[in-house]
Design a protein around this motif. Structure first.
Motif, mmCIF file in Angstrom:
data_model
loop_
_atom_site.group_PDB
_atom_site.id
_atom_site.type_symbol
_atom_site.label_atom_id
_atom_site.label_comp_id
_atom_site.label_asym_id
_atom_site.label_seq_id
_atom_site.Cartn_x
_atom_site.Cartn_y
_atom_site.Cartn_z
ATOM 1 N N HIS A 116 0.844 -1.203 0.000
ATOM 2 C CA HIS A 116 0.000 0.000 0.000
ATOM 3 C C HIS A 116 0.875 1.247 0.000
ATOM 4 O O HIS A 116 0.643 2.192 -0.770
ATOM 5 C CB HIS A 116 -0.900 -0.033 1.242
ATOM 6 N N GLY A 142 -7.928 4.340 -1.106
ATOM 7 C CA GLY A 142 -8.672 3.149 -1.494
ATOM 8 C C GLY A 142 -7.971 2.355 -2.571
ATOM 9 O O GLY A 142 -7.895 1.115 -2.515
ATOM 10 N N PHE A 145 -5.007 0.329 -1.406
ATOM 11 C CA PHE A 145 -5.340 -0.972 -0.827
ATOM 12 C C PHE A 145 -5.841 -1.939 -1.895
ATOM 13 O O PHE A 145 -5.521 -3.129 -1.865
ATOM 14 C CB PHE A 145 -6.395 -0.831 0.276
ATOM 15 N N TYR A 146 -6.614 -1.437 -2.837
ATOM 16 C CA TYR A 146 -7.200 -2.327 -3.833
ATOM 17 C C TYR A 146 -6.118 -3.027 -4.664
ATOM 18 O O TYR A 146 -6.157 -4.260 -4.849
ATOM 19 C CB TYR A 146 -8.141 -1.558 -4.765
ATOM 20 N N ARG A 149 -4.046 -5.762 -2.806
ATOM 21 C CA ARG A 149 -4.918 -6.880 -2.454
ATOM 22 C C ARG A 149 -5.270 -7.702 -3.690
ATOM 23 O O ARG A 149 -5.301 -8.925 -3.642
ATOM 24 C CB ARG A 149 -6.189 -6.361 -1.777
ATOM 25 N N THR A 162 -12.359 -8.201 2.191
ATOM 26 C CA THR A 162 -13.426 -7.334 1.693
ATOM 27 C C THR A 162 -14.689 -7.507 2.534
ATOM 28 O O THR A 162 -15.327 -6.516 2.933
ATOM 29 C CB THR A 162 -13.728 -7.632 0.219
ATOM 30 N N TYR A 200 -10.626 4.487 5.951
ATOM 31 C CA TYR A 200 -9.857 3.574 5.102
ATOM 32 C C TYR A 200 -10.739 2.456 4.568
ATOM 33 O O TYR A 200 -10.679 2.120 3.374
ATOM 34 C CB TYR A 200 -8.690 2.970 5.887
ATOM 35 N N TYR A 204 -11.578 1.983 0.467
ATOM 36 C CA TYR A 204 -11.301 0.763 -0.292
ATOM 37 C C TYR A 204 -12.582 0.215 -0.928
ATOM 38 O O TYR A 204 -12.599 -0.117 -2.126
ATOM 39 C CB TYR A 204 -10.668 -0.290 0.619
ATOM 40 N N LYS A 208 -13.471 -0.297 -4.889
ATOM 41 C CA LYS A 208 -13.866 -1.624 -5.384
ATOM 42 C C LYS A 208 -15.221 -1.549 -6.083
ATOM 43 O O LYS A 208 -15.417 -2.151 -7.146
ATOM 44 C CB LYS A 208 -13.923 -2.615 -4.231
#
Length: 246
Positions: A116, A142, A145-146, A149, A162, A200, A204, A208
């Motif tokens: 991140h 966001g 993190f996306y 991940r 998620t 946060y 994220y 998404k």
């Protein structure tokens, strides 16, 4: 990128040498993904590994033991510190399965936090580190993190984190849901840990959701984000996306 061990005793440095080497090796692979696909052109000079106490009191005043500046990523490699912190963000709420998840917070999830921080350095984000950032920090956080991940977790791990963060947003909406996502920024860090993390989680989940509406077209979302910026940010970024993506 240098790996810098900054502990108060030589014993601590030796204790965490293995995990830091493992995480740095994984970071090199993820760095290549960012360089090839997401315009990572300037990497930080190094990752400074230290304790949560030093990250949050000596190197910064942010209550989360990971952050990035223009040249250095600062982060704790100590899983127990992260486990304790992430359990504490629940504010004692009765959600035992989520508490258990954070009590068993893994190296894979710690790596996502490290990745991140590196993702913040891609050139696709229009704001610079020294800029006064507003209206769009939720998008950057966001997306930061996306991307790790999506690229670095298994499909099962991705779905699990998620689902957990969606449940946490549902759980804490009564407490913090009145906060405007567009206001996510430096002022956010003056609240409680759960209020900080609430921003946060939903940042994220918002990113998404945007990607799901655009069939997973990550570059398409970035194109819209850049257009919003180039057109003078006439509305908030949340409203801009809502107007375009029905």
């Amino acid at each position: 990128m240098k790996s810098i061990l900054a502990f108060e005793t030589p014993k601590e440095a030796v204790e965490y040498e293995i995990i830091t080497k493992e995480l740095m090796a994984k970071l090199k692979d993820y760095q290549q993904v960012l360089e090839q696909h997401y315009q990572l052109t300037t990497i930080p000079k190094g990752v400074l590994w230290t304790t949560a106490e030093l990250v949050t009191t000596t190197f910064s005043s942010i209550p989360i033991p990971a952050f990035t500046r223009e040249d250095i990523i600062y982060i704790s490699p100590i899983l127990k510190e992260w486990q304790n912190l992430l359990v504490s963000q629940l504010d004692g709420k009765a959600i035992p399965h989520i508490k258990s998840f954070y009590e068993n917070f893994s190296t894979d999830q710690l790596f996502v936090i490290l990745a991140h921080e590196l993702t913040h350095h891609i050139d696709l984000f229009v704001d610079e580190f020294e800029d006064e950032r507003h209206d769009s920090i939720w998008f950057e956080e966001g997306m930061c993190f996306y991307l790790p991940r999506k690229y670095c977790l298994t499909e099962e791990q991705f779905k699990e984190i998620t689902a957990i963060e969606q449940e946490l947003v549902n759980t804490f909406t009564e407490d913090y849901g009145q906060n405007d996502l567009n206001d996510f920024g430096s002022m956010s860090y003056q609240g409680s840990l759960s209020s900080i993390m609430f921003d946060y989680w939903r940042s994220y989940l918002k990113v998404k959701s945007l990607l799901e509406k655009l069939d997973g077209d990550i570059h398409g979302v970035f194109i819209l984000y850049k257009k919003w910026h180039e057109q003078g940010r006439e509305t908030s970024l949340v409203q801009y996306f809502e107007d375009i993506i029905k």
